[in-house]
Design a protein around this motif. Structure first.
Motif, PDB file in Angstrom:
ATOM      1  N   VAL A   1      -1.688  -2.718  -7.649  1.00 59.06           N
ATOM      2  CA  VAL A   1      -1.795  -2.577  -5.579  1.00 59.06           C
ATOM      3  C   VAL A   1      -2.306  -1.533  -5.585  1.00 59.06           C
ATOM      4  CG1 VAL A   1       0.388  -1.600  -3.489  1.00 59.06           C
ATOM      5  CG2 VAL A   1       0.652  -3.530  -5.384  1.00 59.06           C
ATOM      6  N   SER A   2      -2.407  -0.407  -6.385  1.00 67.08           N
ATOM      7  CA  SER A   2      -3.143   1.175  -6.040  1.00 67.08           C
ATOM      8  C   SER A   2      -4.571   0.809  -5.828  1.00 67.08           C
ATOM      9  CB  SER A   2      -2.553   1.946  -6.952  1.00 67.08           C
ATOM     10  OG  SER A   2      -2.245   1.780  -8.367  1.00 67.08           O
ATOM     11  N   ILE A   3      -5.337   0.200  -7.123  1.00 67.15           N
ATOM     12  CA  ILE A   3      -6.674  -0.173  -7.214  1.00 67.15           C
ATOM     13  C   ILE A   3      -7.193  -1.113  -5.502  1.00 67.15           C
ATOM     14  CG2 ILE A   3      -8.201  -1.331  -8.171  1.00 67.15           C
ATOM     15  CD1 ILE A   3      -7.497  -0.541 -10.253  1.00 67.15           C
ATOM     16  N   LYS A   4      -5.957  -2.040  -5.202  1.00 68.54           N
ATOM     17  CA  LYS A   4      -6.751  -2.664  -4.524  1.00 68.54           C
ATOM     18  C   LYS A   4      -7.219  -2.189  -2.774  1.00 68.54           C
ATOM     19  CE  LYS A   4      -5.331  -6.741  -1.618  1.00 68.54           C
ATOM     20  NZ  LYS A   4      -4.256  -7.796  -0.934  1.00 68.54           N
ATOM     21  N   ASN A   5      -5.851  -0.838  -2.707  1.00 66.16           N
ATOM     22  CA  ASN A   5      -5.979  -0.193  -1.577  1.00 66.16           C
ATOM     23  C   ASN A   5      -6.615   1.164  -2.012  1.00 66.16           C
ATOM     24  OD1 ASN A   5      -3.357  -1.019  -0.834  1.00 66.16           O
ATOM     25  ND2 ASN A   5      -1.798   0.524  -1.698  1.00 66.16           N
ATOM     26  N   LEU A   6      -7.478   1.678  -3.059  1.00 68.49           N
ATOM     27  CA  LEU A   6      -8.578   2.100  -3.116  1.00 68.49           C
ATOM     28  C   LEU A   6      -9.499   1.286  -2.719  1.00 68.49           C
ATOM     29  CD1 LEU A   6      -9.874   4.651  -4.221  1.00 68.49           C
ATOM     30  CD2 LEU A   6      -9.570   3.602  -6.448  1.00 68.49           C
ATOM     31  N   VAL A   7      -9.797   0.146  -3.407  1.00 72.02           N
ATOM     32  CA  VAL A   7     -11.253  -0.170  -2.821  1.00 72.02           C
ATOM     33  C   VAL A   7     -11.332  -0.959  -1.506  1.00 72.02           C
ATOM     34  CG1 VAL A   7     -12.048  -1.268  -5.309  1.00 72.02           C
ATOM     35  CG2 VAL A   7     -10.410  -2.692  -4.010  1.00 72.02           C
ATOM     36  N   GLN A   8     -10.049  -1.353  -1.339  1.00 73.17           N
ATOM     37  CA  GLN A   8     -10.256  -1.456   0.643  1.00 73.17           C
ATOM     38  C   GLN A   8     -10.005  -0.338   1.828  1.00 73.17           C
ATOM     39  OE1 GLN A   8      -7.194  -4.776   0.864  1.00 73.17           O
ATOM     40  NE2 GLN A   8      -8.659  -6.670  -0.538  1.00 73.17           N
ATOM     41  N   ARG A   9      -9.591   0.727   1.275  1.00 70.58           N
ATOM     42  CA  ARG A   9      -9.534   1.568   2.139  1.00 70.58           C
ATOM     43  C   ARG A   9     -10.452   1.767   3.402  1.00 70.58           C
ATOM     44  NH1 ARG A   9     -12.585   2.274  -1.611  1.00 70.58           N
ATOM     45  NH2 ARG A   9     -15.027   3.752  -1.652  1.00 70.58           N
ATOM     46  N   PRO A  10     -10.000   1.644   4.838  1.00 68.21           N
ATOM     47  CA  PRO A  10     -11.190   1.218   5.786  1.00 68.21           C
ATOM     48  C   PRO A  10     -11.894   2.388   5.626  1.00 68.21           C
ATOM     49  CG  PRO A  10      -8.750   2.697   6.287  1.00 68.21           C
ATOM     50  CD  PRO A  10      -9.170   2.368   5.162  1.00 68.21           C
TER      51      PRO A  10
END
Length: 376
Positions: free
Chosen positions: A354-363
């Motif tokens: 979850v945290s890595i996905k959120n990191l790479v998809q940061r707006p």
């Protein structure tokens, strides 16, 4: 160096550029790390074959530095291409890019940087060739400049995880010699020194290439830090004695689930740290994250020649002739053993999917200030 009478004083290793572009001579300039610590030798490379060899033979090494070298290298490879047709130019570029991509298999920064350079050409196929060459130069220079800022921010984020006087352990070389400046795992050490933190640094020698002994101990000592070199099998002893408050290591690739590949032996340090309750942090620029790989078992692991173990560092061969040798250059640390992954945008923690996905998809990646969810 400047000032009367000191023009002949030797520089420290930190005063040399690990990897840079000599624009006047269209050359990739690197510190030959195979000669360290005994001799500081700079190499000026203009031929793509020599650049490939420098990466393969670890004359330039460390995931970020490899990426910068590849970007500069592919620019140098086509800088003097005398062609008038853009398609022919692109074919020459792709040939050089694909060739350099075969030099090392594990560090994803190599492919990340080459793909960035490739995008420059593909997005300007209708432009003049000289203009595209200049855009390639600017992209290579930008990749190098970005590395300095990324490492500084990693250092600032990592510094919030420790306190003055702490004992820190690191494995292999994720220092300035592996980047353009600061390093990744060593960035908090350098920044801490600037703030007077007084860290006590323990450095694993890191078999089989001894990059901890030859490079990390060398550069940290040159910088004036309190450094103690230990053998790889001593990490448990120093942790049991309470000498280590945190472990910082670099990495060459991060999978989507948080598994990380780093120099062989890193997973052992992580397991020992877990046993003794020592936090284990991986310092990783987001350029090392490869979400196309679900887990560490998918990361390609480079194997090196057996001679690096049996005879490379000895006056006489130390192993019996004919003995079988297994020499992987990296191992994978399971995400369960990692306390946090320190990036330029903050420290991410489990659940890593979850945290890595959120990191790479940061707006808005450039607009986000460094954040640290472990220490609010």
């Amino acid at each position: 160096m400047s000032g009367e009478g000191d023009q002949f004083m030797p520089k420290t290793i930190l005063e040399y550029n690990t990897v840079s572009l000599d624009e006047k001579n269209s050359a990739l300039v690197i510190v030959d790390q195979t000669q360290l610590p005994g001799r500081i030798e700079m190499l000026s490379l203009t031929e793509v074959e020599d650049i490939w060899e420098a990466i393969y033979l670890l004359k330039v090494r460390g995931a970020p530095a490899i990426g910068v070298a590849a970007a500069i290298g592919v620019y140098v490879a086509v800088k003097n291409a005398e062609v008038s047709d853009m398609q022919v130019f692109y074919e020459k570029f792709r040939k050089a890019k694909d060739y350099l991509a075969t030099s090392r298999p594990t560090a994803v920064n190599l492919f990340w940087a080459l793909d960035r350079m490739d995008s420059v050409v593909k997005e300007h196929m209708d432009s003049e060739i000289d203009e595209v060459k200049e855009l390639l130069r600017l992209e290579a220079v930008n990749i190098r400049s970005e590395d300095i800022e990324v490492c500084r921010r990693i250092g600032e984020n990592a510094l919030t995880l420790v306190k003055p006087g702490d004992g820190l352990l690191t494995h292999c070389n994720a220092g300035q010699l592996a980047t353009v400046k600061y390093g990744t795992a060593t960035a908090p050490m350098y920044l801490g020194q600037e703030k007077g933190y007084g860290f006590h640094i323990y450095v694993d020698e890191t078999r089989p290439l001894l990059q901890g002994a030859r490079l990390t101990a060398f550069e940290l000592q040159e910088a004036g830090l309190d450094v103690t070199l230990i053998c790889d099998n001593m990490s448990g002893a120093v942790m049991k004695k309470g000498l280590i408050d945190a472990v910082f290591v670099g990495c060459d690739r991060v999978a989507a689930n948080g598994d990380t590949a780093n120099k062989i032996g890193t997973s052992v340090v992580a397991a020992v740290a877990r046993h003794y309750g020592v936090p284990f942090y991986v310092c990783a620029p987001t350029s090392t994250i490869d979400i196309s790989l679900s887990g560490g078992d998918k990361i390609p692991i480079e194997e090196r020649p057996p001679e690096e173990i049996t005879e490379m560092w000895y006056e006489k061969r130390m192993a019996p002739k004919g003995v079988k040798v297994y020499n992987p250059c990296f191992d994978v640390t399971d995400h369960e053993l990692i306390t946090g992954i320190v990036t330029e945008y903050g420290v991410v923690q489990a659940p890593y999917e979850v945290s890595i996905k959120n990191l790479v998809q940061r707006p808005d990646p450039q607009g986000l200030p460094p954040q640290n969810p472990l220490h609010k």
